[in-house]
Design a protein around this motif. Structure first.
Motif, PDB file in Angstrom:
ATOM      1  N   LEU A 150      14.136  18.903  39.877  1.00  0.00           N
ATOM      2  CA  LEU A 150      14.789  19.357  38.851  1.00  0.00           C
ATOM      3  C   LEU A 150      16.338  20.208  39.058  1.00  0.00           C
ATOM      4  O   LEU A 150      16.810  20.347  38.798  1.00  0.00           O
ATOM      5  CB  LEU A 150      13.800  20.407  37.921  1.00  0.00           C
ATOM      6  N   GLU A 151      15.660  21.339  40.168  1.00  0.00           N
ATOM      7  CA  GLU A 151      17.093  22.354  40.683  1.00  0.00           C
ATOM      8  C   GLU A 151      17.631  21.551  41.637  1.00  0.00           C
ATOM      9  O   GLU A 151      19.100  22.248  42.269  1.00  0.00           O
ATOM     10  CB  GLU A 151      16.916  22.992  41.086  1.00  0.00           C
ATOM     11  N   PHE A 179      13.847  31.169  44.287  1.00  0.00           N
ATOM     12  CA  PHE A 179      13.096  30.643  42.791  1.00  0.00           C
ATOM     13  C   PHE A 179      11.418  31.705  43.066  1.00  0.00           C
ATOM     14  O   PHE A 179      10.940  31.436  43.962  1.00  0.00           O
ATOM     15  CB  PHE A 179      12.757  29.222  42.676  1.00  0.00           C
ATOM     16  N   THR A 180      11.673  32.046  41.899  1.00  0.00           N
ATOM     17  CA  THR A 180      10.332  32.750  41.974  1.00  0.00           C
ATOM     18  C   THR A 180       9.352  32.189  40.735  1.00  0.00           C
ATOM     19  O   THR A 180       9.510  31.604  39.671  1.00  0.00           O
ATOM     20  CB  THR A 180      10.929  34.388  41.681  1.00  0.00           C
ATOM     21  N   VAL A 181       8.397  31.459  41.460  1.00  0.00           N
ATOM     22  CA  VAL A 181       7.829  30.080  40.641  1.00  0.00           C
ATOM     23  C   VAL A 181       6.050  30.678  40.496  1.00  0.00           C
ATOM     24  O   VAL A 181       5.632  31.367  41.795  1.00  0.00           O
ATOM     25  CB  VAL A 181       7.408  29.129  42.077  1.00  0.00           C
ATOM     26  N   ARG A 182       5.891  30.366  39.521  1.00  0.00           N
ATOM     27  CA  ARG A 182       4.785  30.802  39.377  1.00  0.00           C
ATOM     28  C   ARG A 182       3.699  29.563  38.868  1.00  0.00           C
ATOM     29  O   ARG A 182       3.585  28.801  37.727  1.00  0.00           O
ATOM     30  CB  ARG A 182       3.680  31.518  38.294  1.00  0.00           C
ATOM     31  N   ILE A 183       2.490  29.023  39.958  1.00  0.00           N
ATOM     32  CA  ILE A 183       2.033  27.424  39.916  1.00  0.00           C
ATOM     33  C   ILE A 183       0.277  27.824  39.454  1.00  0.00           C
ATOM     34  O   ILE A 183       0.221  28.640  39.944  1.00  0.00           O
ATOM     35  CB  ILE A 183       1.722  26.732  41.024  1.00  0.00           C
ATOM     36  N   LYS A 216       8.104  18.824  42.596  1.00  0.00           N
ATOM     37  CA  LYS A 216       8.968  18.562  40.799  1.00  0.00           C
ATOM     38  C   LYS A 216      10.412  19.713  40.621  1.00  0.00           C
ATOM     39  O   LYS A 216      11.477  19.556  39.978  1.00  0.00           O
ATOM     40  CB  LYS A 216       8.132  19.036  39.641  1.00  0.00           C
ATOM     41  N   LEU A 217       9.989  20.943  41.451  1.00  0.00           N
ATOM     42  CA  LEU A 217      11.069  21.725  40.556  1.00  0.00           C
ATOM     43  C   LEU A 217      12.389  21.734  42.339  1.00  0.00           C
ATOM     44  O   LEU A 217      12.923  21.670  41.766  1.00  0.00           O
ATOM     45  CB  LEU A 217      10.094  23.712  41.878  1.00  0.00           C
ATOM     46  N   GLU A 238       4.104  20.755  42.553  1.00  0.00           N
ATOM     47  CA  GLU A 238       5.256  21.136  41.481  1.00  0.00           C
ATOM     48  C   GLU A 238       6.606  21.479  42.221  1.00  0.00           C
ATOM     49  O   GLU A 238       6.894  21.615  41.887  1.00  0.00           O
ATOM     50  CB  GLU A 238       4.056  22.201  40.863  1.00  0.00           C
ATOM     51  N   ALA A 273      15.895  24.559  52.230  1.00  0.00           N
ATOM     52  CA  ALA A 273      14.789  25.740  51.489  1.00  0.00           C
ATOM     53  C   ALA A 273      13.479  26.071  52.388  1.00  0.00           C
ATOM     54  O   ALA A 273      13.310  24.471  53.391  1.00  0.00           O
ATOM     55  CB  ALA A 273      14.512  25.527  49.829  1.00  0.00           C
TER      56      ALA A 273
END
Lengths: 151, 151, 151
Positions: free
Chosen positions: A32-33, A12-16, A28-29, A25, A38
């Motif tokens: 959700l996923e 997962f490439t994540v921009r917060i 939440k990720l 956040e 990880a």
């Protein structure tokens, strides 16, 4: 030492974004996923955060020393996600710098992103890991149950 | 928060040598191998570099505070590569230490490797990400367009 | 710059426990699992460790400056494993913080884990890499022999 062998699964490439709470956040990720195990790396900046910068004395259970800031710091961090009591738990160590001041510790609780934090979450596939509270040691070490042999 | 789901593609194990410019070499690698999205980790030493160690004030667009050094520092860093206007753009946060002095920030511009820097570049496969300038915020956040569903 | 292209192979999620020696445990893991090339990330705490925090002067071969501690520090680190003379050799850069004190350097020799260190070891597959001593430079740079084309 204990360990489990697996593979990298989804990444997962994540921009917060500015104003977001970093750890919230990430939780939440994970929810959700449905991320169970990880490791992640991050870079960015935080306007506010709190770090545990070591124990008062070098004994267990540790009495944490806290450092908090409320002006923008550059950060880099390495962390992991494992389930504890069925819920994703974040463990994150970060360095935070502003001018001549640098702190390094365990980032916990509320924080506020400044501009952006970029996070790269690598799901660990083929292992079964859980955090289980150890009252005597004063934390919840990760334990493994090997569920597949990948060789 | 926005994110994209992918996989790890090619992995580049890179040795950047004494006297080389760190970011320039990473851009060369990205161009030569047509790397569009990647995350990387590095360790080594730098003889010279410049870091942004935070904004002067905690507001956007930020006015960067610079710290430069010209004697050998040990480094570790986490960074990423995404295209901006069709060209690979490096975003790299690093800690740099020499004796009692440690700085942490966003390494930019020219630098000079001391002895060696080892870099591990993980290509992000199955996502479409680009940096797009945002004048108001004062930087180019990464944006995503999901191009495939890997589940 | 020299580099080799590969893929991520096996991934080891490792818990190194209170009182263990960090680098010794990583060498044990590499020997047991026959890991020849890998990159790793870690987070946790150390009760004792020694870091090289730069060269006395910015020239090669470098004369290392050492910093040692014997009270618990929070750590984060990035490292790699390659064979040197047929044996796994660890190269590890770490930041170590306790309260206001942060050091960053090359962690070498004996150390003692405080509570826990979590390590994520990513095997590098499809490359052939070795460390070969270079007396003149004063270290053993990693060299590559491409053994397969993965594209």
């Amino acid at each position: 030492m204990e360990y489990a062998k697996g593979r990298i699964g989804r990444v997962f490439t994540v921009r917060i974004d500015h104003g977001d709470d970093l750890i919230l956040e990430l939780i939440k990720l994970a929810e959700l996923e449905r991320i169970e195990s990880a490791v992640f790396m991050l870079l960015g900046a935080l306007k506010e955060a709190k770090l545990v910068t070591g124990p008062k004395e070098s004994k267990t259970p540790p009495e944490p020393v806290w450092f908090g800031f409320d002006d923008a710091h550059e950060v880099l961090g390495i962390g992991d996600i494992f389930l504890k009591d069925g819920k994703p738990k974040i463990h994150l160590h970060a360095g935070a710098g502003r001018g001549d001041n640098v702190k390094l510790g365990c980032l916990r609780g509320e924080s506020e992103v400044f501009m952006v934090v970029e996070v790269f979450v690598f799901e660990l596939e083929g292992i079964s890991a859980r955090r289980i509270e150890d009252q005597e040691q004063g934390f919840a070490p990760v334990g493994f149950e090997q569920i597949s042999n990948l060789e």
